[in-house]
Write a protein that holds these residues in place. Structure first.
Motif, PDB file in Angstrom:
ATOM      1  N   ARG A 199      57.218  38.030  33.357  1.00  0.00           N
ATOM      2  CA  ARG A 199      56.162  38.871  33.915  1.00  0.00           C
ATOM      3  C   ARG A 199      54.793  38.250  33.688  1.00  0.00           C
ATOM      4  NH1 ARG A 199      57.417  44.703  31.701  1.00  0.00           N
ATOM      5  NH2 ARG A 199      59.596  44.245  31.424  1.00  0.00           N
ATOM      6  N   LEU A 200      54.625  37.614  32.536  1.00  0.00           N
ATOM      7  CA  LEU A 200      53.340  36.986  32.238  1.00  0.00           C
ATOM      8  C   LEU A 200      53.049  35.846  33.204  1.00  0.00           C
ATOM      9  CD1 LEU A 200      50.889  36.826  30.343  1.00  0.00           C
ATOM     10  CD2 LEU A 200      52.198  35.189  28.991  1.00  0.00           C
ATOM     11  N   ALA A 201      54.055  35.042  33.508  1.00  0.00           N
ATOM     12  CA  ALA A 201      53.853  33.920  34.435  1.00  0.00           C
ATOM     13  C   ALA A 201      53.538  34.412  35.840  1.00  0.00           C
ATOM     14  CB  ALA A 201      55.090  33.029  34.464  1.00  0.00           C
ATOM     15  N   THR A 202      53.984  35.602  36.187  1.00  0.00           N
ATOM     16  CA  THR A 202      53.678  36.161  37.491  1.00  0.00           C
ATOM     17  C   THR A 202      52.317  36.851  37.497  1.00  0.00           C
ATOM     18  OG1 THR A 202      56.022  36.513  37.867  1.00  0.00           O
ATOM     19  CG2 THR A 202      54.521  37.716  39.286  1.00  0.00           C
ATOM     20  N   ALA A 203      52.016  37.599  36.442  1.00  0.00           N
ATOM     21  CA  ALA A 203      50.804  38.414  36.422  1.00  0.00           C
ATOM     22  C   ALA A 203      49.554  37.627  36.032  1.00  0.00           C
ATOM     23  CB  ALA A 203      50.988  39.581  35.461  1.00  0.00           C
ATOM     24  N   LEU A 204      49.686  36.579  35.255  1.00  0.00           N
ATOM     25  CA  LEU A 204      48.515  35.849  34.783  1.00  0.00           C
ATOM     26  C   LEU A 204      47.692  35.217  35.920  1.00  0.00           C
ATOM     27  CD1 LEU A 204      46.970  35.065  32.233  1.00  0.00           C
ATOM     28  CD2 LEU A 204      48.319  32.967  32.176  1.00  0.00           C
ATOM     29  N   PRO A 205      48.295  34.507  36.864  1.00  0.00           N
ATOM     30  CA  PRO A 205      47.470  33.964  37.960  1.00  0.00           C
ATOM     31  C   PRO A 205      46.797  35.058  38.788  1.00  0.00           C
ATOM     32  CG  PRO A 205      49.600  32.877  37.930  1.00  0.00           C
ATOM     33  CD  PRO A 205      49.668  34.005  36.953  1.00  0.00           C
ATOM     34  N   LEU A 206      47.500  36.167  39.002  1.00  0.00           N
ATOM     35  CA  LEU A 206      46.902  37.267  39.751  1.00  0.00           C
ATOM     36  C   LEU A 206      45.747  37.894  38.979  1.00  0.00           C
ATOM     37  CD1 LEU A 206      50.117  38.987  41.125  1.00  0.00           C
ATOM     38  CD2 LEU A 206      48.504  37.559  42.370  1.00  0.00           C
ATOM     39  N   GLY A 207      45.906  38.034  37.673  1.00  0.00           N
ATOM     40  CA  GLY A 207      44.838  38.589  36.843  1.00  0.00           C
ATOM     41  C   GLY A 207      43.613  37.695  36.814  1.00  0.00           C
ATOM     42  N   VAL A 208      43.821  36.391  36.724  1.00  0.00           N
ATOM     43  CA  VAL A 208      42.693  35.447  36.714  1.00  0.00           C
ATOM     44  C   VAL A 208      41.975  35.479  38.059  1.00  0.00           C
ATOM     45  CG1 VAL A 208      42.099  32.993  36.607  1.00  0.00           C
ATOM     46  CG2 VAL A 208      43.643  33.973  34.920  1.00  0.00           C
ATOM     47  N   ALA A 209      42.726  35.525  39.145  1.00  0.00           N
ATOM     48  CA  ALA A 209      42.108  35.582  40.470  1.00  0.00           C
ATOM     49  C   ALA A 209      41.305  36.872  40.640  1.00  0.00           C
ATOM     50  CB  ALA A 209      43.175  35.469  41.556  1.00  0.00           C
ATOM     51  N   ALA A 210      41.852  38.005  40.196  1.00  0.00           N
ATOM     52  CA  ALA A 210      41.129  39.283  40.294  1.00  0.00           C
ATOM     53  C   ALA A 210      39.865  39.254  39.432  1.00  0.00           C
ATOM     54  CB  ALA A 210      42.041  40.430  39.876  1.00  0.00           C
ATOM     55  N   TRP A 211      39.964  38.657  38.254  1.00  0.00           N
ATOM     56  CA  TRP A 211      38.798  38.556  37.365  1.00  0.00           C
ATOM     57  C   TRP A 211      37.698  37.707  38.009  1.00  0.00           C
ATOM     58  CZ3 TRP A 211      37.548  33.970  34.455  1.00  0.00           C
ATOM     59  CH2 TRP A 211      36.452  34.144  33.611  1.00  0.00           C
ATOM     60  N   LEU A 212      38.075  36.588  38.622  1.00  0.00           N
ATOM     61  CA  LEU A 212      37.090  35.730  39.280  1.00  0.00           C
ATOM     62  C   LEU A 212      36.419  36.442  40.454  1.00  0.00           C
ATOM     63  CD1 LEU A 212      38.893  32.272  39.263  1.00  0.00           C
ATOM     64  CD2 LEU A 212      36.904  32.946  37.930  1.00  0.00           C
ATOM     65  N   VAL A 213      37.205  37.165  41.241  1.00  0.00           N
ATOM     66  CA  VAL A 213      36.633  37.913  42.363  1.00  0.00           C
ATOM     67  C   VAL A 213      35.673  38.978  41.847  1.00  0.00           C
ATOM     68  CG1 VAL A 213      37.214  39.543  44.213  1.00  0.00           C
ATOM     69  CG2 VAL A 213      38.520  37.433  43.956  1.00  0.00           C
ATOM     70  N   LEU A 214      36.042  39.666  40.776  1.00  0.00           N
ATOM     71  CA  LEU A 214      35.168  40.692  40.195  1.00  0.00           C
ATOM     72  C   LEU A 214      33.870  40.082  39.676  1.00  0.00           C
ATOM     73  CD1 LEU A 214      34.784  43.653  39.283  1.00  0.00           C
ATOM     74  CD2 LEU A 214      35.898  42.995  37.137  1.00  0.00           C
ATOM     75  N   GLU A 215      33.965  38.938  39.020  1.00  0.00           N
ATOM     76  CA  GLU A 215      32.756  38.278  38.500  1.00  0.00           C
ATOM     77  C   GLU A 215      31.807  37.881  39.636  1.00  0.00           C
ATOM     78  OE1 GLU A 215      31.764  38.104  35.521  1.00  0.00           O
ATOM     79  OE2 GLU A 215      33.376  37.697  34.120  1.00  0.00           O
ATOM     80  N   VAL A 216      32.345  37.294  40.689  1.00  0.00           N
ATOM     81  CA  VAL A 216      31.505  36.879  41.811  1.00  0.00           C
ATOM     82  C   VAL A 216      30.899  38.102  42.489  1.00  0.00           C
ATOM     83  CG1 VAL A 216      31.548  35.780  44.088  1.00  0.00           C
ATOM     84  CG2 VAL A 216      32.697  34.690  42.166  1.00  0.00           C
ATOM     85  N   TRP A 217      31.689  39.155  42.675  1.00  0.00           N
ATOM     86  CA  TRP A 217      31.182  40.368  43.310  1.00  0.00           C
ATOM     87  C   TRP A 217      30.054  40.990  42.492  1.00  0.00           C
ATOM     88  CZ3 TRP A 217      31.594  45.621  41.854  1.00  0.00           C
ATOM     89  CH2 TRP A 217      31.164  46.518  42.840  1.00  0.00           C
ATOM     90  N   LEU A 218      30.226  41.054  41.163  1.00  0.00           N
ATOM     91  CA  LEU A 218      29.169  41.624  40.319  1.00  0.00           C
ATOM     92  C   LEU A 218      27.896  40.779  40.361  1.00  0.00           C
ATOM     93  CD1 LEU A 218      31.095  42.907  37.176  1.00  0.00           C
ATOM     94  CD2 LEU A 218      29.843  44.258  38.850  1.00  0.00           C
ATOM     95  N   LEU A 219      28.049  39.468  40.358  1.00  0.00           N
ATOM     96  CA  LEU A 219      26.865  38.605  40.432  1.00  0.00           C
ATOM     97  C   LEU A 219      26.135  38.774  41.767  1.00  0.00           C
ATOM     98  CD1 LEU A 219      28.106  35.344  38.688  1.00  0.00           C
ATOM     99  CD2 LEU A 219      26.430  36.974  37.842  1.00  0.00           C
ATOM    100  N   THR A 220      26.876  38.942  42.846  1.00  0.00           N
ATOM    101  CA  THR A 220      26.209  39.158  44.138  1.00  0.00           C
ATOM    102  C   THR A 220      25.546  40.533  44.189  1.00  0.00           C
ATOM    103  OG1 THR A 220      28.289  39.917  45.121  1.00  0.00           O
ATOM    104  CG2 THR A 220      27.702  37.598  45.422  1.00  0.00           C
ATOM    105  N   MET A 221      26.139  41.522  43.536  1.00  0.00           N
ATOM    106  CA  MET A 221      25.520  42.850  43.489  1.00  0.00           C
ATOM    107  C   MET A 221      24.207  42.806  42.700  1.00  0.00           C
ATOM    108  SD  MET A 221      27.329  44.812  45.339  1.00  0.00           S
ATOM    109  CE  MET A 221      26.739  46.414  44.927  1.00  0.00           C
TER     110      MET A 221
END
Length: 194
Positions: free
Chosen positions: A17-39
Motif C-alpha cells: 500500500r505504501l508503494a502505491t500511495a506514496l507517489p500519489l501523496g507526493v503528487a498531491a502535496w506538490l499540487v497543493l504547494e503550488v496552488w497555495l503559492l499561486t493563491m
C-alpha cells in the motif's frame, strides 16, 4: 520460429500500500504547494512569495545548523564521559535534534505547507509528542516481528524466475568437525532437477 505454445506471463509480486500511495501523496502535496503559492501571489504579489520562500530557506538553514551543532556537542560530551570511565548521562538538550533537523529541512523545502509543518516541529511540546508516538510505534512493530532466531530467516531461499515460477530451496552448510577431515566429494553430485 514459434512452436505455438503460449509462454506464461510472469507473475509480479503485489505492491504494498505504501508503494502505491506514496507517489500519489507526493503528487498531491506538490499540487497543493503550488496552488497555495499561486493563491498567496494572487492575494498580494510575487515579491511577497519570494520573500516567504527566502525566509524559509534562511530559517531552515539556521535551524539545521543549530541542531547539528547540538547533536555534535552531545556526541563529544558522551564520548568524553565514556573515555573517563563515567556513565554517560543524557544532557538536557540531547533529545529532539533529529526532529529539529527534520523541521529545518521542511523549512528549506519551498512551499507553505512544508514551512508550516517545519515550524510545528520546532515547538518543544510537539517534538515530545511526536517522539513518544514514534517510539511507541517502533516498539510495537518490533513486538509484532517474528520471534524466531535470526538463523531461521536464512534457512529458506526463494528464487523468482522470469516465467513466474517460484523455486524453493534450503540452505545447507557443512559444520566444522561434523564429517571427515577433508571436504572432497566422494562421487558425482546428483542432478538438481526432478
Amino acid at each position: 520460429m514459434t512452436t505455438g505454445a503460449q509462454t506464461p506471463h510472469p507473475v509480479r509480486p503485489r505492491r504494498s500500500r505504501l508503494a502505491t500511495a506514496l507517489p500519489l501523496g507526493v503528487a498531491a502535496w506538490l499540487v497543493l504547494e503550488v496552488w497555495l503559492l499561486t493563491m498567496v501571489a494572487g492575494a498580494s504579489n510575487g515579491l511577497v512569495v519570494l520573500l516567504v520562500l527566502v525566509a524559509g530557506l534562511v530559517l531552515g538553514s539556521v535551524v539545521v545548523k543549530r541542531a547539528g551543532r547540538r547533536a555534535f556537542k552531545s556526541l563529544t560530551e558522551t564520548l568524553q564521559q565514556q573515555q573517563n570511565g563515567a556513565a554517560p548521562a543524557p544532557g538536557p538538550n540531547s533529545e529532539g535534534n533529529g526532529l529539529m533537523m527534520l523541521g529545518g529541512l521542511l523549512l528549506i523545502i519551498p512551499g507553505l505547507v512544508s514551512d508550516a509543518l517545519g515550524l510545528l516541529l520546532l515547538v518543544p511540546p510537539v517534538q515530545k509528542a511526536v517522539s513518544r508516538y514514534a517510539e511507541r510505534t517502533f516498539e510495537r512493530k518490533l513486538r509484532e516481528a517474528t520471534r524466531g532466531p535470526l538463523g531461521d530467516a536464512f534457512q529458506q531461499a526463494r528464487i523468482y524466475r522470469p516465467d513466474g515460477k517460484v523455486v524453493q530451496g534450503e540452505v545447507i552448510r557443512d559444520e566444522p568437525g561434523s564429517g571427515s577431515g577433508d571436504h572432497t566429494p566422494e562421487g558425482p553430485r546428483p542432478p538438481l532437477t526432478r
